[in-house]
Design a protein around this motif. Sequence first.
Motif, mmCIF file in Angstrom:
data_model
loop_
_atom_site.group_PDB
_atom_site.id
_atom_site.type_symbol
_atom_site.label_atom_id
_atom_site.label_comp_id
_atom_site.label_asym_id
_atom_site.label_seq_id
_atom_site.Cartn_x
_atom_site.Cartn_y
_atom_site.Cartn_z
ATOM 1 N N UNK A 21 0.908 -1.123 0.032
ATOM 2 C CA UNK A 21 -0.046 0.090 -0.152
ATOM 3 C C UNK A 21 0.821 1.166 -0.118
ATOM 4 N N UNK A 22 0.657 2.140 -1.025
ATOM 5 C CA UNK A 22 1.367 3.280 -1.213
ATOM 6 C C UNK A 22 0.544 4.363 -0.568
ATOM 7 N N UNK A 23 1.087 5.221 0.151
ATOM 8 C CA UNK A 23 0.461 6.238 0.493
ATOM 9 C C UNK A 23 1.007 7.591 0.318
ATOM 10 N N UNK A 24 0.180 8.686 0.208
ATOM 11 C CA UNK A 24 0.735 10.407 -0.129
ATOM 12 C C UNK A 24 1.199 10.695 1.090
ATOM 13 N N UNK A 25 1.621 12.026 1.094
ATOM 14 C CA UNK A 25 2.192 12.928 2.292
ATOM 15 C C UNK A 25 1.303 12.859 3.206
ATOM 16 N N UNK A 26 0.001 13.086 3.047
ATOM 17 C CA UNK A 26 -1.314 13.244 3.985
ATOM 18 C C UNK A 26 -1.665 11.783 4.440
ATOM 19 N N UNK A 27 -0.931 10.628 4.304
ATOM 20 C CA UNK A 27 -1.409 9.306 4.966
ATOM 21 C C UNK A 27 -2.500 8.646 4.134
ATOM 22 N N UNK A 53 -3.044 5.700 -1.956
ATOM 23 C CA UNK A 53 -3.036 6.273 -3.394
ATOM 24 C C UNK A 53 -2.912 4.964 -4.330
ATOM 25 N N UNK A 54 -2.250 4.188 -3.893
ATOM 26 C CA UNK A 54 -2.049 2.843 -4.898
ATOM 27 C C UNK A 54 -1.656 1.582 -4.075
ATOM 28 N N UNK A 55 -2.150 0.469 -4.704
ATOM 29 C CA UNK A 55 -1.521 -0.715 -4.419
ATOM 30 C C UNK A 55 -0.665 -1.295 -5.400
ATOM 31 N N UNK A 56 0.541 -1.929 -4.957
ATOM 32 C CA UNK A 56 1.392 -2.366 -6.042
ATOM 33 C C UNK A 56 1.763 -3.929 -5.594
ATOM 34 N N UNK A 57 1.639 -4.809 -6.594
ATOM 35 C CA UNK A 57 2.132 -6.057 -6.175
ATOM 36 C C UNK A 57 3.927 -6.293 -6.359
ATOM 37 N N UNK A 58 4.175 -6.785 -5.203
ATOM 38 C CA UNK A 58 5.756 -6.889 -5.146
ATOM 39 C C UNK A 58 6.228 -8.115 -4.839
ATOM 40 N N UNK A 70 3.516 -0.987 4.597
ATOM 41 C CA UNK A 70 1.976 -1.068 4.709
ATOM 42 C C UNK A 70 1.680 -2.438 3.720
ATOM 43 N N UNK A 71 1.429 -3.359 4.269
ATOM 44 C CA UNK A 71 0.783 -4.313 3.368
ATOM 45 C C UNK A 71 -0.753 -4.793 3.499
ATOM 46 N N UNK A 77 -10.478 -8.462 5.247
ATOM 47 C CA UNK A 77 -9.282 -7.829 4.894
ATOM 48 C C UNK A 77 -8.422 -7.073 5.976
ATOM 49 N N UNK A 78 -7.023 -7.295 5.947
ATOM 50 C CA UNK A 78 -6.084 -6.855 7.012
ATOM 51 C C UNK A 78 -5.011 -5.914 6.226
ATOM 52 N N UNK A 79 -4.738 -4.924 6.791
ATOM 53 C CA UNK A 79 -3.639 -3.810 6.567
ATOM 54 C C UNK A 79 -2.518 -4.383 7.758
ATOM 55 N N UNK A 80 -1.488 -4.646 7.301
ATOM 56 C CA UNK A 80 -0.545 -4.958 8.441
ATOM 57 C C UNK A 80 0.555 -4.170 8.198
ATOM 58 N N UNK A 81 1.510 -3.704 9.126
ATOM 59 C CA UNK A 81 2.818 -3.078 9.180
ATOM 60 C C UNK A 81 3.850 -4.060 9.308
ATOM 61 N N UNK A 82 4.729 -4.442 8.345
ATOM 62 C CA UNK A 82 6.033 -5.536 8.266
ATOM 63 C C UNK A 82 6.675 -5.074 9.638
#
Length: 527
Positions: A441-447, A450-455, A465-466, A517-522
């Motif tokens: 999960x890619x965030x802007x400066x405001x948190x 803005x984008x989800x990218x598969x890596x 943030x995944x 759905x979960x958002x986790x911080x590695x």
Amino acid sequence: MAPSRSRDVQLTSIAGDRDDDADDLEEVRLLDSYDSREDGIDAGGMKRIQVRVTGMTCAACSTSVESALCAVDGVITASVALLQNKADVAFNPALVKEEDIKNAIEDAGFEAEILPEASTTGKPPHGTLVGQFTIGGMTCAACVNSVEGILRDLPGVKRAVVALATSLGEVEYDPSVIGKDDIVNAIEDAGFEGSFVQSSEQDKVVFEVVGVYSLVDTQVLEGMLGSIKGVRQFRFDQVSGQLDVVFDPEVLSPRYLVDGIEGGSNGKFKLRVRNPYTRMASKDVEESSTMFRLFISSLLLSVPLFFMKLVCPHIPMIYSLLLRRCGPFLTVDWLKWGLVSIIQFVIGKRFYIAAARALRNGSTNMDVLVAVGTTASYVYSVCALLYGALTGFRAPVYFETSAMLITFVLLGKYLECLAKGKTSDAIKKLVELAPATALLIIKDKGGRSIEEKEIDSLLVQPGDLLKVVPGTKIPADGIVSWGSSYVNESMVTGEAVPVQKEVNASVIGGTINLHGVLHIQATKVGS
């Protein structure tokens, strides 16, 4: 350093980059899968230690040890790693002592040793690295003790732990005093086979590259690598598609490198990180194939020897030909001598090399026994032939003994490689618990997202943030920052009941998200 070129392999060094190593690198634990998440005694008074357990041979043994530990009053949790011969125990030091834990394991019928605090928790001392090495040729606990003793005596080595079941060794060393090549040489000088797997020095990464089909593509890839700031050196093998990159971790990260190459090529080149344990399994397969070829070669050359000794005396025509004199010896003597010489010094050369290394280091191993036994039989037989040629007295020869011994030892080596290959497959399956990719999960400066990218999951970094959707595996250890779900952790804990996960709950990489759905911080990634 000037580039060195060949048809398919290219080594290129990028001048002008910094040569100093990153001081504060993310710790990589190589053997200690059950490393404690707290150091020493936590705020709640719980203490965590690791115990080396000797004598476990199956899952029932590890279950028995766990049961014995959990039955001790004051033990909070206990986890046993069978392949690593280790137990991770959390306990209340006010109720139970370390010696009581050791006694509980020994009462269960196993040997126990409390590992020192430095090997169970915390980061390595400043300036040291933790490296992992494969060690081939170990057959028993005496071999393990021999290798550990040799490694610990090396200058600059702070700690060394060797696991017989996995043929792996973990060495903590000071790179300013000793290098990984010196450690490999010390292992080989002791009569064993050694190779470097990986280390906590995160300045090298190995990729599999897809999309390079011609010399022009190779040149384009080289140009892109040379233009990326922080790349120190790279080598690309066009045949295997393997790309080795040495970089400055203070300037460049593997993920940025992948983004730069794939973005710069408009998606033509695709890079995927190669896992070192997968490479180790491939090497085990290659070693097994080599041993099988040597065994078959020795067997095919040994069959005529036994045919001449056991069958030919009952076939008068053939036997009369073998008893014809050819120079100072009989024809049968020439044939036996020639066949056994090939087995002894060509096929069995590896035993002499390993034995010489071991003796030079003041130790002995199985290779020394094989070399001494076969050489004694061979030398006696040759001396008997020469004595018979000089005196006319025909003494018995034992060329078949040398051939038989080498053939059966090679068979044992081959079976050992098969067993080792199964262990490597088990390690590979453990590695494959983690998913191949992760949603970043890619965030802007405001948190705001803005984008989800598969890596690639091996490119996940601490703090990322995944997003984990239902039915997929969690790519790394982390903390839930948003969402609620149930997670199947049975592949790690053995508990079949799904565990509820909400905000601030910890999750384990490789476990399966079942519902929400979960958002986790590695927090912990990679090895």
